[in-house]
Design a protein around this motif. Structure first.
Motif, short mmCIF file in Angstrom:
data_model
loop_
_atom_site.label_atom_id
_atom_site.label_comp_id
_atom_site.label_asym_id
_atom_site.label_seq_id
_atom_site.Cartn_x
_atom_site.Cartn_y
_atom_site.Cartn_z
N SER A 1 0.82 -1.21 0.00
CA SER A 1 0.00 0.00 0.00
C SER A 1 0.86 1.26 0.00
O SER A 1 1.84 1.36 0.74
CB SER A 1 -0.92 0.00 1.22
OG SER A 1 -1.68 1.17 1.27
N CYS A 2 0.48 2.24 -0.82
CA CYS A 2 1.11 3.55 -0.87
C CYS A 2 0.01 4.61 -0.70
O CYS A 2 -1.13 4.39 -1.09
CB CYS A 2 1.82 3.80 -2.19
SG CYS A 2 2.84 2.44 -2.79
N ALA A 3 0.36 5.75 -0.12
CA ALA A 3 -0.58 6.86 0.02
C ALA A 3 0.06 8.13 -0.52
O ALA A 3 1.25 8.39 -0.29
CB ALA A 3 -0.99 7.05 1.49
N GLN A 4 -0.72 8.93 -1.23
CA GLN A 4 -0.19 10.16 -1.82
C GLN A 4 0.05 11.24 -0.77
O GLN A 4 0.87 12.13 -0.98
CB GLN A 4 -1.14 10.68 -2.90
CG GLN A 4 -1.20 9.76 -4.12
CD GLN A 4 -2.19 10.25 -5.16
OE1 GLN A 4 -3.37 10.46 -4.86
NE2 GLN A 4 -1.73 10.43 -6.39
N ASN A 5 -0.65 11.14 0.36
CA ASN A 5 -0.47 12.09 1.46
C ASN A 5 -0.55 11.36 2.79
O ASN A 5 -1.38 10.47 2.96
CB ASN A 5 -1.56 13.17 1.43
CG ASN A 5 -1.38 14.15 0.28
OD1 ASN A 5 -0.59 15.08 0.38
ND2 ASN A 5 -2.11 13.93 -0.81
N ARG A 6 0.35 11.76 3.71
CA ARG A 6 0.29 11.24 5.08
C ARG A 6 0.39 12.41 6.04
O ARG A 6 1.15 13.36 5.82
CB ARG A 6 1.43 10.25 5.33
CG ARG A 6 1.28 8.97 4.52
CD ARG A 6 2.11 7.83 5.03
NE ARG A 6 1.97 6.67 4.16
CZ ARG A 6 1.01 5.76 4.26
NH1 ARG A 6 0.11 5.86 5.24
NH2 ARG A 6 0.93 4.75 3.42
N ALA A 7 -0.37 12.33 7.14
CA ALA A 7 -0.50 13.46 8.06
C ALA A 7 0.82 13.87 8.67
O ALA A 7 1.08 15.05 8.88
CB ALA A 7 -1.51 13.12 9.15
N HIS A 8 1.71 12.90 8.96
CA HIS A 8 2.92 13.24 9.71
C HIS A 8 4.04 13.79 8.83
O HIS A 8 5.04 14.27 9.36
CB HIS A 8 3.40 12.04 10.54
CG HIS A 8 3.90 10.88 9.74
ND1 HIS A 8 3.06 10.02 9.07
CD2 HIS A 8 5.15 10.42 9.50
CE1 HIS A 8 3.76 9.08 8.47
NE2 HIS A 8 5.03 9.30 8.71
N TYR A 9 3.93 13.70 7.50
CA TYR A 9 4.97 14.34 6.69
C TYR A 9 4.45 14.97 5.39
O TYR A 9 5.23 15.51 4.60
CB TYR A 9 6.11 13.38 6.37
CG TYR A 9 5.77 12.21 5.47
CD1 TYR A 9 5.73 12.34 4.09
CD2 TYR A 9 5.55 10.94 6.00
CE1 TYR A 9 5.45 11.26 3.27
CE2 TYR A 9 5.27 9.86 5.19
CZ TYR A 9 5.22 10.02 3.82
OH TYR A 9 4.94 8.95 3.02
N GLY A 10 3.14 14.96 5.17
CA GLY A 10 2.57 15.65 4.02
C GLY A 10 2.56 14.83 2.75
O GLY A 10 2.38 13.61 2.78
N LYS A 11 2.78 15.50 1.64
CA LYS A 11 2.70 14.85 0.33
C LYS A 11 3.83 13.85 0.15
O LYS A 11 4.99 14.16 0.40
CB LYS A 11 2.74 15.90 -0.78
CG LYS A 11 2.49 15.31 -2.17
CD LYS A 11 2.43 16.41 -3.22
CE LYS A 11 2.14 15.81 -4.60
NZ LYS A 11 2.06 16.87 -5.65
N SER A 12 3.48 12.66 -0.30
CA SER A 12 4.48 11.61 -0.46
C SER A 12 5.29 11.82 -1.73
O SER A 12 4.80 12.36 -2.73
CB SER A 12 3.80 10.23 -0.52
OG SER A 12 3.09 9.97 0.66
N LYS A 13 6.54 11.37 -1.68
CA LYS A 13 7.41 11.38 -2.85
C LYS A 13 7.71 9.94 -3.24
O LYS A 13 7.81 9.05 -2.41
CB LYS A 13 8.69 12.14 -2.55
CG LYS A 13 8.49 13.63 -2.30
CD LYS A 13 9.83 14.32 -2.06
CE LYS A 13 9.62 15.81 -1.83
NZ LYS A 13 10.91 16.52 -1.60
#
Length: 573
Positions: free
Chosen positions: A532-544
């Motif tokens: 699973s991957c997420a485009q945004n996570r609360a603890h660091y923002g937008k995913s790279k």
């Protein structure tokens, strides 16, 4: 004694010729074993063979060294179950850290005063926190143990005379100091050394694991190399996928690819990479998938694992745990609990709590009784029945079920402390060397009880809380490092993004290390695997996905489908 030619593997297990040769070998060997090849089982069977055929005759012993406390405990339990208590007493299983620490604690006075640690030194996990002689890292322990053994030829002779056979599991994760320690003690001696590991699962490179450990061992110990890659764990299609990934990343080590299917895809219902918009959407959908596995596929919650590269402050697990709880599914974060439960004090505590919180638990009573008889002080067996009756009477008078179900945590804590002080505290300290110095036993005891207190908030009973911290009836969440050596029917790997794997740097060495980490995660699964991957996570923002993309593309090329799950959609897998 069992005749050499008539000995057969325990529990009716069958092994191929390569594995059988390893079990019965009586020379130094290095075993390269792929995921699911049954490394721990082979070592356990080898120990039974050596003890029962009297290759290791009394008073000699077998020393087994593992990287994880749970692994050390697991192999000891297997040997005890197969060989019985008398023979298995001569099978000594430690982590490498516990073994070196036991030497430091018992023999530090051999060294000059300025080279001795303080009597009440603490173990620190961050090297920056070390301050000899009051605060020691694990490397400090190893180096101090090296000095002690070098300073005393009689101690070195004693250790060599004690251990005729030596096993080292997860050998690829030993660092240079630890290898030097093993080499000093057992190279060019009468001891027979067997090392087992898999260089593709070398996930301790950050801790300076030897990059060429197997080669050094072959040369230094004049050892023969054995290779076994038969995967008994995974389904055929998953095994093929793991083989393809292994050959893609380590073609030289994986040998001739002609025997494996280089092309092929996996059923997306059971094997997929999923991209979600954010972690809330991810948690909802993955929780529904887990519910489907439990309700429709009949998979027990404890046979499902959610893995993370890191899980600091439960950043990756907490949202999924909350969504699972809404569906009535319990989960346990095993980052710490796993280590607690592998310790003797942890096993005693869980057995006691099970007996205090339910009407009948034969297995827990047998575990508590056997541990007490094993470590009780005094040689007079005439009082054993009297002492065991006292234990039973204490348990009977301190019930936390039926009329005692509403008792508070503080009341339970008082009862457990009284019990441990009366029956186990001194016995445990006198029996297990890791408890003789410092506050390790007390810390483990209180940390495990704190986990119980938190579990009670999620459970309807004390018995349910005990089950929860034991991993019974709960989805198991842990880091990939903690999962090593374990297996599950279904695995979900969460957070395949740059932040988890390449936050600090990216180079070929780091890429190879993280390939090994992901390979460990993939090979924990038996028949179902989701990433699973997420485009945004609360603890660091937008995913790279700058650096992790190469790994994602490799997984897809080898047969794992990629799917984008829109927020308006329900996961249809």
């Amino acid at each position: 004694m069992v005749d050499f030619d008539k000995w057969v593997p325990k529990d009716g297990l069958k092994f191929d010729n390569k594995s059988s040769d390893i079990i019965k070998s009586n020379e130094n060997i290095a075993v390269l074993a792929g995921p699911g090849a049954g490394k721990t089982e082979i070592l356990a069977q080898k120990a039974c063979f050596i003890l029962e055929t009297e290759l290791c005759v009394w008073p000699y012993n077998i020393l087994s060294i593992s990287r994880k406390r749970e692994s050390a405990s697991n192999i000891k339990d297997r040997v005890s179950l197969r060989c019985g208590s008398v023979l298995s007493e001569r099978f000594h299983s430690f982590t490498i850290e516990a073994f070196t620490k036991s030497i430091v604690d018992r023999f530090m006075y051999i060294l000059p005063k300025h080279e001795q640690p303080d009597e009440n030194y603490k173990i620190v996990f961050n090297p920056w926190d070390r301050s000899f002689p009051k605060a020691l890292s694990f490397d400090d322990l190893t180096l101090t143990a090296l000095k002690i053994v070098k300073a005393s030829s009689s101690l070195m002779k004693s250790i060599r005379a004690t251990y005729k056979y030596v096993f080292i599991d997860e050998f690829q994760d030993l660092n240079g100091h630890q290898y030097d320690f093993v080499k000093l003690l057992f190279c060019d001696t009468d001891s027979i050394v067997t090392v087992v590991g898999d260089t593709k699962q070398a996930i301790m490179k950050f801790a300076n694991a030897l990059p060429d450990g197997f080669l050094k061992f072959e040369l230094d110990f004049q050892a023969k190399l054995k290779v076994i890659y038969t995967n008994f764990r995974a389904s055929p299609e998953l095994k093929g996928f793991i083989d393809r990934i292994g050959y893609n990343w380590w073609p030289i080590e994986f040998g001739n690819p002609s025997a494996m299917s280089v092309n092929g895809s996996l059923d997306k219902e059971d094997y997929s990479m999923l991209l979600f918009q954010d972690e809330k959407h991810e948690a909802v959908q993955l929780s529904l998938k887990i519910q489907h596995w439990i309700n429709e596929k009949g998979i027990k919650p404890e046979e499902i694992s959610v893995l993370f590269r890191v899980n600091t402050n439960s950043n990756y697990s907490k949202t999924i745990s909350q969504e699972l709880l809404k569906l009535g599914i319990l989960s346990i974060n095993e980052s710490n609990v796993q280590d607690y439960l592998s310790e003797p004090v942890g096993k005693v505590l869980i057995a006691l709590l099970s007996l205090l919180t339910r009407t009948r638990d034969v297995n827990s009573w047998e575990s508590l009784r056997d541990t007490y008889l094993y470590c009780r002080s005094g040689d007079n067996s005439n009082y054993e029945d009297y002492e065991l009756n006292n234990i039973l009477e204490f348990i009977s008078n301190n019930r936390y079920y039926n009329g005692g179900a509403d008792k508070s945590f503080d009341e339970l804590l008082d009862s457990v402390v009284d019990f441990m002080n009366e029956f186990f505290y001194e016995n445990l300290r006198n029996t297990w060397p890791q408890y003789r110095q410092g506050s390790f036993m007390e810390d483990t005891f209180h940390d495990l009880l704190n986990e119980l207190r938190d579990a009670r908030l999620m459970s309807s009973s004390w018995a349910g809380a005990v089950d929860l911290i034991s991993g019974v009836g709960a989805v198991r969440m842990m880091t990939i490092h903690k999962s090593k050596g374990l297996e599950f029917i279904a695995v979900i790997l969460v957070g395949l993004e740059d932040y988890s794997y390449f936050r600090r740097d990216f180079n070929q060495k780091k890429l190879d290390e993280e390939r090994s980490t992901i390979f460990v995660a993939l090979s924990r699964a038996k028949s179902k695997l989701l990433i699973s991957c997420a485009q945004n996570r609360a603890h660091y923002g937008k995913s790279k996905f700058t650096h992790i993309t190469s790994i994602i593309n490799d997984l897809a090329q080898c047969g794992l489908s990629k799917q984008r799950v829109e927020k308006s959609e329900l996961l249809s897998l």
